[in-house]
Scaffold this motif. Sequence first.
Motif, PDB file in Angstrom:
ATOM      1  N   LEU A 212      39.237  14.118  56.655  1.00  0.00           N
ATOM      2  CA  LEU A 212      39.075  14.448  55.239  1.00  0.00           C
ATOM      3  C   LEU A 212      38.724  13.222  54.394  1.00  0.00           C
ATOM      4  O   LEU A 212      38.046  13.330  53.368  1.00  0.00           O
ATOM      5  CB  LEU A 212      40.356  15.082  54.691  1.00  0.00           C
ATOM      6  N   VAL A 217      32.922  14.446  53.093  1.00  0.00           N
ATOM      7  CA  VAL A 217      33.498  15.589  53.825  1.00  0.00           C
ATOM      8  C   VAL A 217      34.146  16.579  52.860  1.00  0.00           C
ATOM      9  O   VAL A 217      33.937  17.796  52.968  1.00  0.00           O
ATOM     10  CB  VAL A 217      34.509  15.104  54.885  1.00  0.00           C
ATOM     11  N   VAL A 218      34.931  16.102  51.914  1.00  0.00           N
ATOM     12  CA  VAL A 218      35.600  17.000  50.968  1.00  0.00           C
ATOM     13  C   VAL A 218      34.571  17.789  50.158  1.00  0.00           C
ATOM     14  O   VAL A 218      34.727  18.995  49.933  1.00  0.00           O
ATOM     15  CB  VAL A 218      36.539  16.219  50.037  1.00  0.00           C
ATOM     16  N   LEU A 221      33.208  20.556  52.341  1.00  0.00           N
ATOM     17  CA  LEU A 221      34.163  21.654  52.507  1.00  0.00           C
ATOM     18  C   LEU A 221      34.284  22.480  51.225  1.00  0.00           C
ATOM     19  O   LEU A 221      34.399  23.711  51.276  1.00  0.00           O
ATOM     20  CB  LEU A 221      35.528  21.097  52.911  1.00  0.00           C
ATOM     21  N   THR A 224      31.386  24.866  51.078  1.00  0.00           N
ATOM     22  CA  THR A 224      31.534  26.035  51.950  1.00  0.00           C
ATOM     23  C   THR A 224      32.522  27.039  51.358  1.00  0.00           C
ATOM     24  O   THR A 224      32.325  28.252  51.494  1.00  0.00           O
ATOM     25  CB  THR A 224      31.988  25.628  53.364  1.00  0.00           C
ATOM     26  N   ILE A 225      33.577  26.541  50.711  1.00  0.00           N
ATOM     27  CA  ILE A 225      34.537  27.444  50.073  1.00  0.00           C
ATOM     28  C   ILE A 225      33.844  28.277  48.997  1.00  0.00           C
ATOM     29  O   ILE A 225      34.005  29.505  48.914  1.00  0.00           O
ATOM     30  CB  ILE A 225      35.714  26.655  49.468  1.00  0.00           C
ATOM     31  N   TRP A 325      25.560  24.615  57.974  1.00  0.00           N
ATOM     32  CA  TRP A 325      26.818  23.882  57.831  1.00  0.00           C
ATOM     33  C   TRP A 325      27.377  23.415  59.169  1.00  0.00           C
ATOM     34  O   TRP A 325      28.039  22.374  59.242  1.00  0.00           O
ATOM     35  CB  TRP A 325      27.838  24.714  57.058  1.00  0.00           C
ATOM     36  N   LEU A 329      28.099  19.563  60.137  1.00  0.00           N
ATOM     37  CA  LEU A 329      29.341  19.118  60.773  1.00  0.00           C
ATOM     38  C   LEU A 329      29.046  18.250  61.988  1.00  0.00           C
ATOM     39  O   LEU A 329      29.635  17.182  62.166  1.00  0.00           O
ATOM     40  CB  LEU A 329      30.170  20.338  61.188  1.00  0.00           C
ATOM     41  N   ALA A 340      37.223  18.477  62.822  1.00  0.00           N
ATOM     42  CA  ALA A 340      36.384  18.790  61.669  1.00  0.00           C
ATOM     43  C   ALA A 340      36.026  20.267  61.648  1.00  0.00           C
ATOM     44  O   ALA A 340      35.968  20.899  60.591  1.00  0.00           O
ATOM     45  CB  ALA A 340      35.118  17.942  61.700  1.00  0.00           C
ATOM     46  N   LEU A 343      38.828  22.146  60.121  1.00  0.00           N
ATOM     47  CA  LEU A 343      38.813  22.045  58.661  1.00  0.00           C
ATOM     48  C   LEU A 343      37.737  22.934  58.053  1.00  0.00           C
ATOM     49  O   LEU A 343      37.960  23.577  57.016  1.00  0.00           O
ATOM     50  CB  LEU A 343      38.583  20.593  58.241  1.00  0.00           C
ATOM     51  N   LEU A 344      36.562  22.976  58.696  1.00  0.00           N
ATOM     52  CA  LEU A 344      35.484  23.820  58.195  1.00  0.00           C
ATOM     53  C   LEU A 344      35.875  25.293  58.264  1.00  0.00           C
ATOM     54  O   LEU A 344      35.665  26.056  57.314  1.00  0.00           O
ATOM     55  CB  LEU A 344      34.207  23.570  58.997  1.00  0.00           C
ATOM     56  N   SER A 347      38.413  26.120  55.625  1.00  0.00           N
ATOM     57  CA  SER A 347      37.757  26.253  54.321  1.00  0.00           C
ATOM     58  C   SER A 347      37.071  27.605  54.203  1.00  0.00           C
ATOM     59  O   SER A 347      37.178  28.285  53.166  1.00  0.00           O
ATOM     60  CB  SER A 347      36.730  25.129  54.140  1.00  0.00           C
TER      61      SER A 347
END
Length: 399
Positions: A212, A217-218, A221, A224-225, A325, A329, A340, A343-344, A347
Motif C-alpha cells: 500500500l 498504489v492507493v 485502488l 477501482t473502488i 487493472w 497490477l 497486491a 488488495l485489488l 477494493s
Amino acid sequence: MNSCTAAAATSAPAKAAWPAVWSLGLGVFGLITAEFLPASLLTPMANSLSISEGTAGQAVTATALVALFSGLLITAATRNIDRRWVLIFFSFLQAVSSVMVAWAPSFDLLLVGRLLLGVALGGFWAMSTATAMRLVPAAQVPKALAIIFSSVSMATVVAAPLGSFLGNLIGWRAVFALTALPGVLALLWQLWVLPTMKPENVSSLHTLIKVLKRPGVVAGLLSTILIFSGHFAFFTYLRPFLEKVAGAGVEAISLILLAFGVVNFIGTSLAGHFISRSLRHTLALAPGLMGVLALLLTLFGHLTLLDGVLVALWGLAFGMVPVGWSTWLASTVPDEAESAGGLLVASIQLAISAGAAGGGIIFDMNGATGVFTGSALLLLAAMATVLVAVRVRPLPTAE
C-alpha cells in the motif's frame, strides 16, 4: 531490469502453459455466471422468497463482503499450500454454492450459499494475476489475462440473457442448479492440466501495508473502488430499470442483456490493443464512457431500443476494465502479485458491496434513475483519479 521485475521474472516460465490458462478461464466462467445470476433473476427471486427487490439484491452484497476478506486473507491462510490445489478448491466451492442456492428454502440459507461463493471469488481473483505470471512468460501476461477475463464476458452472455430467459421457462432455482456444471468441469480439467505451483512469498499483514505504501498504489485502488461501485450499482438494478422505466418485457430484457454480454466480450478482446497503445488512457477511457452512458440512460431510459444500444456500449467499456487493472497490477507490483492481488480484490469487492447495498437503498427510495445518476458520478470521479493520480509503468515487451 529493476529488482522488482527481476524477482518476478524468476517464476515466469520459458514456455506458456496455455491449457492451464484456459482451464482457469473455465473456472472463471462458472464463478462469474454464479455471481451475476441475481442481477438477471432479481424479480423472480424476490417474489419467490417474499422479499423486496432491494433485499434480494443483497445476495450480491453478501457474496462481495466475503470475497473482500477472502481476497485479503487467502494468500496468508494458504501460504504453505500448493497453488494448484487452492485453485481447484475454488472450483469445488463454486459448484457447492450453486447447489445450495438452488435448493435454499429461505433467504437466510440462500445467503449461506452465496457466502461460499464469495470465498471462492475473492480467493481466485487475489491469485489470478500472480497465477498468470507463473503460467506464461512476462510479455504474454496481458494475453493470458485477456483469455481469463474473456471468460468473464462469456459468463455475462450466459448469466444475464439466458438467466432471464431460462428463469422464465424453468424457474430461477433450476438456473442456479445448472451453474454447478461449469464448476465441476473446471475442477476436472484443472486436475489434469494445472502444474504444481509452490508458494513463493510469505504474505502477511505487514506485506499488505508495504504494498500500500508504494507510489500510486492507493490511487489505483481508489479508482477501482469508484469504478466497480458505479458498475455494480448500475448492473444489479438494470433489470428493474428496464421493466419499470422502459416497460420492457422478458424477451426484450433478455436481448438487451445478450447484447451487453456479446459486446462486453468484444471489449475484453480489444483491451490488449488499447492497453498496448496507452495503459493510462485505457484505464481512464472505460469509466469515463460508462459515466456518460449512465447519464444518457437517466435522460432517455423510456426508449427501449436506445436503452439496448447504451447498455451494449456499457458492456464494451466495462470489458476493458478487468484486463486493464490486472495489467496495471502486474506491471506495478510484479514481485508481490498475490498480496497486491488481494488488495485489488478487496477494493473491488468493497466496491461491489457498496454499489449493491447503496444501490438497493437508493432504489427503494428513488428508483433506478437515482441509482444510475449516482453510478455516473462515481465513474466520472474514477476517470479523473486515473488521469491525475494513478502511476503507470512501462509494460514488458516480447523479445
